[in-house]
Design an enzyme around this catalytic site. Structure first.
Site, PDB file in Angstrom:
ATOM      1  N   ASP A 166       0.806  -1.212   0.000  1.00  0.00           N
ATOM      2  CA  ASP A 166       0.000   0.000   0.000  1.00  0.00           C
ATOM      3  C   ASP A 166       0.844   1.268   0.000  1.00  0.00           C
ATOM      4  O   ASP A 166       0.396   2.316  -0.460  1.00  0.00           O
ATOM      5  CB  ASP A 166      -0.924   0.015   1.216  1.00  0.00           C
ATOM      6  N   HIS A 211      -9.611  -2.027  -2.534  1.00  0.00           N
ATOM      7  CA  HIS A 211      -8.470  -2.164  -3.438  1.00  0.00           C
ATOM      8  C   HIS A 211      -8.757  -3.185  -4.527  1.00  0.00           C
ATOM      9  O   HIS A 211      -9.359  -4.239  -4.274  1.00  0.00           O
ATOM     10  CB  HIS A 211      -7.227  -2.597  -2.656  1.00  0.00           C
ATOM     11  N   ASP A 263      -6.701  -5.171  -5.819  1.00  0.00           N
ATOM     12  CA  ASP A 263      -5.999  -6.444  -5.605  1.00  0.00           C
ATOM     13  C   ASP A 263      -6.771  -7.391  -4.698  1.00  0.00           C
ATOM     14  O   ASP A 263      -6.347  -8.519  -4.457  1.00  0.00           O
ATOM     15  CB  ASP A 263      -4.584  -6.223  -5.075  1.00  0.00           C
ATOM     16  N   CYS A 298      -0.787  -7.742  -0.083  1.00  0.00           N
ATOM     17  CA  CYS A 298      -0.760  -6.488   0.674  1.00  0.00           C
ATOM     18  C   CYS A 298       0.519  -6.356   1.502  1.00  0.00           C
ATOM     19  O   CYS A 298       0.977  -5.240   1.756  1.00  0.00           O
ATOM     20  CB  CYS A 298      -1.959  -6.400   1.605  1.00  0.00           C
TER      21      CYS A 298
END
Length: 663
Positions: free
Chosen positions: A349, A470, A472, A645
């Site tokens: 991030d 997000h 992802d 992440c």
């Protein structure tokens, strides 16, 4: 067409003019003619080429006719091929006659000195400067394109520096010079010819904060590189010192952005300063154009170089497992220690690692996100360095920053072709609140920056249905040996329910999910399937993913055969009603070439095998991929993140050169 300069003549006294190679002098025939003159002849010395242009025709007629009628539609053109050895050594004479008279009414004499002035750069993108190239004022895309390229000099080659190299006005190391592009000013001709002239190198006022220029004033010592243009300096007078070749080193200061196309121009202008007390008169100009290299993202299909991970008190096993995967992939592990990350484990991030590239040089560049967690100093202090650049974009109002501005919400596809349009560097994917009318969006300064790079035109997806928000969390790409060279993996509640229903029908309804997981209540397949509220929520989440599926197929030119549905469930989070992963999010994986680090889902155990893991292997291993399931439940999953992440990857650049694309 060669640049042309109008020259006025006089019969009273000789006119002196400086001729610059590659130009044309257009002589004022009528203006200097004596009263009553009706015809003329023209003569020049051996170094001069003379042409007569009739009625503006492109064809130039050699001046072999004894006399020409003095008409307004006639034009005399002068060119030369070689710099003069002495000043005023070449001459042109025009004799004016009345009717058929033998003696001229008057003669206009032009004394010429030929000089060469050329500003040159690497227009062919070969890595070397091209001399006397044509069309230097233009910059074009594509394999046949022309135009020079600049790197934003945003690394830090001198370890003692406090900021990136483009923030100072000096050359701190010879490595710094290698990040710059060479620009050469060539002048040739009798030195005395320039006594009444001044050469000025200059940049437009709109570009002065985008570039810096250093003059190599002889020798190789760093103090001999003088900062002459940029950062407020608009012009530089070139000294009269024999006018041999002069080398200038150009660095980029700014990436393309919403208010900057990426194009910058440099000019060298020859000024006539012979009129004392009056402003100088420009008589020649040469211009070159550079384009700043964009910041380019790298997709999962490119070879990994380094993997970044944070070490915290509770994730030693996670780090150890990732380390083994890194060894298999043949890349390097970079661990950010706890004293630097201060407990912030979300390294994906905090930053995204891309690169910049010019024909002579390239290097990776870390894009620092505006999230500014406890890891906020790591990209600048821990990543920036020699041949490793840094860029950041932050909004003026930091209160506008949301979770969507973290770079788990920033991905890029592999190369695709969409309706005949090629994207050889892929397309950037960002999540936003669309299509709902209210919600979060990536901050404008970051979105503007990404769009301005041009070569990876962004696609905006709907991710605000998730708590973290997000992209992802519901998609990733993996390399594949056939079709387009990759597959798009999408999280799929429907595929998960189908798999669990199949297992129930096979007699495994009592098999438990989360078996042996601390702080998580075990649940059987049968009970999970009977939870109607969970089913209804996942039907909605599937619709959100399907919206994105349609967008991705349309914008990336994909078909159903390019998409693999990975079983996944989400649950509703109070009070927002948005989604979080019900079990570790399988698509939120680390992709290292063919080696995949996938969150361990702790699905129902059937014959001592997790049925979710077994299904993922069935889907991905035929593509030549190796699946390693990593336990991130307590250290990442329960904190609303997964393997992707908690990791970050630097990858090799594309072999395709960005300037060969056609945005």
């Amino acid at each position: 067409m060669a640049p042309q300069r109008w020259v006025r003549l006089a019969v009273e006294k000789p006119t002196r003019a400086l001729y610059v190679l590659g130009t044309e002098l257009s002589l004022d025939l009528s203006g200097s003619a004596p009263l009553g003159a009706t015809s003329f002849d023209i003569w020049g010395t051996a170094g001069v080429k003379l042409y007569i242009v009739h009625d503006g025709e492109a064809l130039k007629i050699p001046s072999c006719v004894p006399r020409w009628p003095l008409e307004t539609n006639l034009e005399a053109i002068v060119t030369m091929d070689t710099p003069s050895v002495r000043a005023n050594s070449d001459k042109v004479r025009i004799s004016y006659y009345k009717d058929n008279g033998k003696e001229p009414l008057g003669q206009a004499l032009l004394h010429l000195t030929c000089v060469e002035i050329s500003l040159d750069v690497d227009t062919s993108r070969s890595g070397t400067v091209n001399r006397k190239a044509k069309n230097k004022r233009e910059w074009t895309w594509g394999p046949e394109g022309k135009g020079a390229i600049l790197l934003v000099n945003c690394d830090r080659d001198y370890l003692g520096a406090k900021d990136t190299d483009n923030q100072d006005k000096k050359v701190e190391s010879h490595a710094d010079l290698k990040d710059m592009s060479l620009m050469v000013l060539t002048t040739c001709g009798p030195e005395e010819a320039f006594d009444d002239y001044q050469l000025v190198l200059h940049v437009s006022a709109s570009d002065h904060d985008k570039v810096g220029v250093f003059h190599a004033k002889g020798g190789k010592k760093l103090h001999q590189y003088k900062h002459i243009l940029g950062s407020g300096k608009l012009s530089y007078s070139v000294e009269h010192d024999g006018f041999q070749e002069k080398n200038f080193y150009v660095e980029g200061l700014a990436f393309p952005d919403v208010d900057f196309s990426g194009l910058v121009s440099f000019h060298v202008t020859l000024l006539d300063n012979s009129s004392e007390g009056l402003p100088d008169i420009p008589i020649f100009n040469d211009t070159v154009v550079f384009r700043m290299s964009p910041w380019i993202m790298t997709p999962n299909t490119l070879q990994p170089v380094s993997v970044y991970i944070c070490s915290i008190k509770s994730n030693a096993d996670f780090v150890a497992t990732v380390s083994k995967l890194v060894v298999k992939a043949g890349c390097r592990l970079v661990i950010c220690p706890e004293q630097e990350n201060r407990g912030d484990r979300w390294i994906q991030d905090e930053m995204e690692i891309g690169y910049v590239q010019a024909p002579h040089k390239g290097f990776p560049v870390v894009f620092d996100s505006p999230r500014n967690g406890m890891l906020k100093d790591f990209p600048f202090k821990g990543v920036l360095g020699p041949d490793f650049g840094y860029v950041k974009r932050e909004p003026a109002n930091k209160k506008t920053v949301s979770s969507l501005d973290s770079f788990g919400n920033l991905e890029v596809s592999p190369p695709v072709t969409v309706r005949g349009k090629q994207y050889p560097l892929g397309r950037i994917l960002i999540g936003s609140y669309f299509p709902s009318l209210q919600g979060n969006n990536m901050v404008k300064v970051v979105r503007d920056f990404l769009y301005a790079q041009k070569v990876q035109l962004p696609v905006e997806l709907y991710s605000d249905w998730l708590v973290v928000g997000h992209v992802d969390e519901f998609l990733t790409f993996v390399p594949a040996p056939n079709r387009k060279g990759f597959r798009l993996l999408l999280a799929s509640p429907s595929a998960c329910y189908k798999l669990l229903k199949q297992k129930e029908q096979e007699g495994y309804g009592d098999a438990l999910m989360f078996e042996g997981v601390k702080k998580s209540k075990e649940i059987s397949i049968r009970k999970l399937l009977s939870d109607q509220a969970l089913r209804n929520n996942n039907n909605y989440y599937q619709q959100c993913i399907d919206w994105n599926r349609d967008v991705l197929k349309e914008e990336l030119g994909l078909t159903e055969e390019d998409v693999i549905d990975i079983p996944q469930l989400f649950k509703r989070s109070a009070p927002s009603g948005k989604a979080v992963a019900y079990f570790p999010d399988l698509v939120n994986m680390l992709v290292l070439w063919k080696y995949l680090g996938i969150p361990k889902p702790f699905g129902p155990m059937i014959h001592e095998q997790c049925c979710l893991e077994e299904e993922v292997r069935r889907l991905l291993e035929p593509l030549g991929l190796s699946c390693t399931f990593i336990d991130d439940f307590e250290t990442y999953h329960e904190k609303l993140g997964e393997v992707h992440c908690g990791t970050n990857v630097r990858r090799k650049p594309f072999s395709f050169k960005w300037w060969n694309s056609i945005p």
